[in-house]
Write a protein that holds these residues in place. Structure first.
Motif, PDB file in Angstrom:
ATOM      1  N   UNK A  35       0.843  -1.200   0.000  1.00  0.00           N
ATOM      2  CA  UNK A  35       0.000   0.000   0.000  1.00  0.00           C
ATOM      3  C   UNK A  35       0.880   1.253   0.000  1.00  0.00           C
ATOM      4  N   UNK A  36       2.008   1.180   0.723  1.00  0.00           N
ATOM      5  CA  UNK A  36       2.942   2.312   0.749  1.00  0.00           C
ATOM      6  C   UNK A  36       3.521   2.564  -0.635  1.00  0.00           C
ATOM      7  N   UNK A  37       3.856   1.484  -1.346  1.00  0.00           N
ATOM      8  CA  UNK A  37       4.391   1.608  -2.703  1.00  0.00           C
ATOM      9  C   UNK A  37       3.328   2.186  -3.644  1.00  0.00           C
ATOM     10  N   UNK A  38       2.087   1.699  -3.514  1.00  0.00           N
ATOM     11  CA  UNK A  38       0.996   2.215  -4.345  1.00  0.00           C
ATOM     12  C   UNK A  38       0.764   3.696  -4.098  1.00  0.00           C
ATOM     13  N   UNK A  39       0.881   4.104  -2.834  1.00  0.00           N
ATOM     14  CA  UNK A  39       0.695   5.516  -2.496  1.00  0.00           C
ATOM     15  C   UNK A  39       1.770   6.371  -3.167  1.00  0.00           C
TER      16      UNK A  39
END
Length: 397
Positions: free
Chosen positions: A147-151
């Motif tokens: 999710x951090x990478x997607x953000x």
């Protein structure tokens, strides 16, 4: 009484979780001092802190501000849901099951987990595995790391030509790494206090590893910084970032802090850096939740069924000492009377085992209904029957 005290992403933001975790630790110490606590297990992750305790019934006069406090059935239901990923920010994420296993094993090793929480956590782990096998709740599931990478990608666009710095090579850093591998990035740098761990993770990413004291050098031209260490304090302050990163690069830099406590001081945002933390992942979590609503319902049905079985198992534990006492007394009598019979029979040509086996079968069959009825009384919480049984079967020796 089984007690659960917790704070998590459902009731608090990351700042409140950081503040309340120490408060919860203080309450835990007070409970240990003022009550007879027989068992306990602690769980701490990036967005939750929980304690499960077994203690005697009685008033608990503490200031619970900001904390969720549940006991018995509600506490049991929560740990089962937690193991399935139903209580996670990212519904269905798998990491929580491993964290529960680790917390349980640590408590066992330290001698804090007894028969009650042993039963509870074994059931929770089992339910977490069953739900993932029987539903698609974790299909295509994203972790906090991904999710951090997607953000970061939602801010920068395609990350293929960007330089990404990952700080921390522990479990959370590894989740970030797995997500980065799927993006086929060309420039990934891993920094960790233990250099060998950074090397191992960087090798999997086909990236490079650096010593922690070269962090400033790695930040110099980084486009994205994702920090996930287990440090007890901030590792990047506004002063450190400003000294390391050229002024013209600051406004193009994205920093995602998924550590708890946070790794990056919130003042860094004042430099123009696009700084995000766990709270900013809620949007990803909401989209994930909508996609998995039908699977979550199936998971909750399984939890409901398993909760009933768990409660039965815990009630059976109440009569286990009495059952064990009965079996011990019966075995003493069986052995004594068998030996008398064999002595009276004299030489029976090696058929002693036949006599011994016969006595065992007779004792077992005599106690089948008694044990069944005791367990049934425990399930129905029939205190009078249990009290009468303890008197009737009391050892007179």
């Amino acid at each position: 009484m089984i007690l659960n005290i917790r704070i998590d992403h459902k009731t608090a933001d990351i700042r409140k979780i950081e503040e309340s975790t120490s408060k919860m630790d203080e309450i835990f110490i007070e409970i240990l001092k003022g009550h007879q606590v027989s068992e306990y297990v602690q769980i701490k992750t990036c967005n939750r802190a929980e304690i499960y305790l077994v203690l005697e019934e009685g008033p608990l006069n503490y200031h619970w501000d900001g904390l969720v406090v549940e006991k018995d059935e509600k506490a049991l239901e929560h740990i089962l849901k937690l193991s399935c990923g139903l209580e996670s920010m990212i519904i269905g994420e798998d990491q929580i099951l491993g964290q529960i296993k680790d917390s349980y094993k640590a408590s066992l090793k330290e001698g804090h987990c007894g028969p009650i929480l042993n039963t509870v956590f074994n059931k929770a782990i089992h339910v977490g595995q069953v739900v993932r096998k029987k539903t698609r709740i974790n299909q295509g599931s994203v972790s906090i790391g991904s999710a951090a990478v997607d953000l970061a990608e939602s801010v920068h666009g395609d990350l293929k030509c960007k330089k990404v710095l990952v700080i921390g090579a522990g479990k959370m850093g590894t989740l970030v790494a797995k997500a980065l591998v799927e993006k086929h990035l060309k420039a990934i740098v891993v920094a960790n206090r233990t250099y060998n761990r950074a090397v191992c993770l960087a090798r999997d990413l086909e990236g490079s590893a650096i010593h922690f004291d070269r962090l400033a050098e790695a930040m110099y031209d980084a486009d994205v910084v994702i920090s996930a260490t287990g440090a007890p304090h901030t590792i990047l302050t506004a002063e450190k970032v400003e000294a390391a990163v050229p002024h013209e690069n600051l406004e193009n830099m994205v920093m995602v802090d998924i550590a708890n406590p946070r790794d990056i001081d919130e003042d860094v945002a004042q430099l123009g850096v696009k700084l995000y933390n766990i709270d900013d992942l809620r949007g990803v979590a909401d989209r994930n939740r909508k996609m998995r609503e039908s699977e979550a319902k199936k998971a909750e049905e399984i939890v409901g069924e398993e909760l009933n079985l768990l409660e039965k198992s815990l009630r059976h534990l109440e009569v286990e000492p009495l059952i064990a006492q009965l079996r011990t007394q019966a075995e003493i009598i069986r052995q004594r009377e068998t030996n008398k019979a064999l002595h009276m029979l004299g030489d029976i040509n090696g058929k002693e085992k036949v006599v011994a086996d016969l006595s065992k079968v007779m004792v077992d069959r005599m106690f089948v209904d008694i044990i069944h009825n005791l367990k049934e009384a425990a399930e129905n919480e029939d205190k009078e029957v249990l009290k009468a049984a303890s008197i009737i079967f009391k050892n007179k020796n």
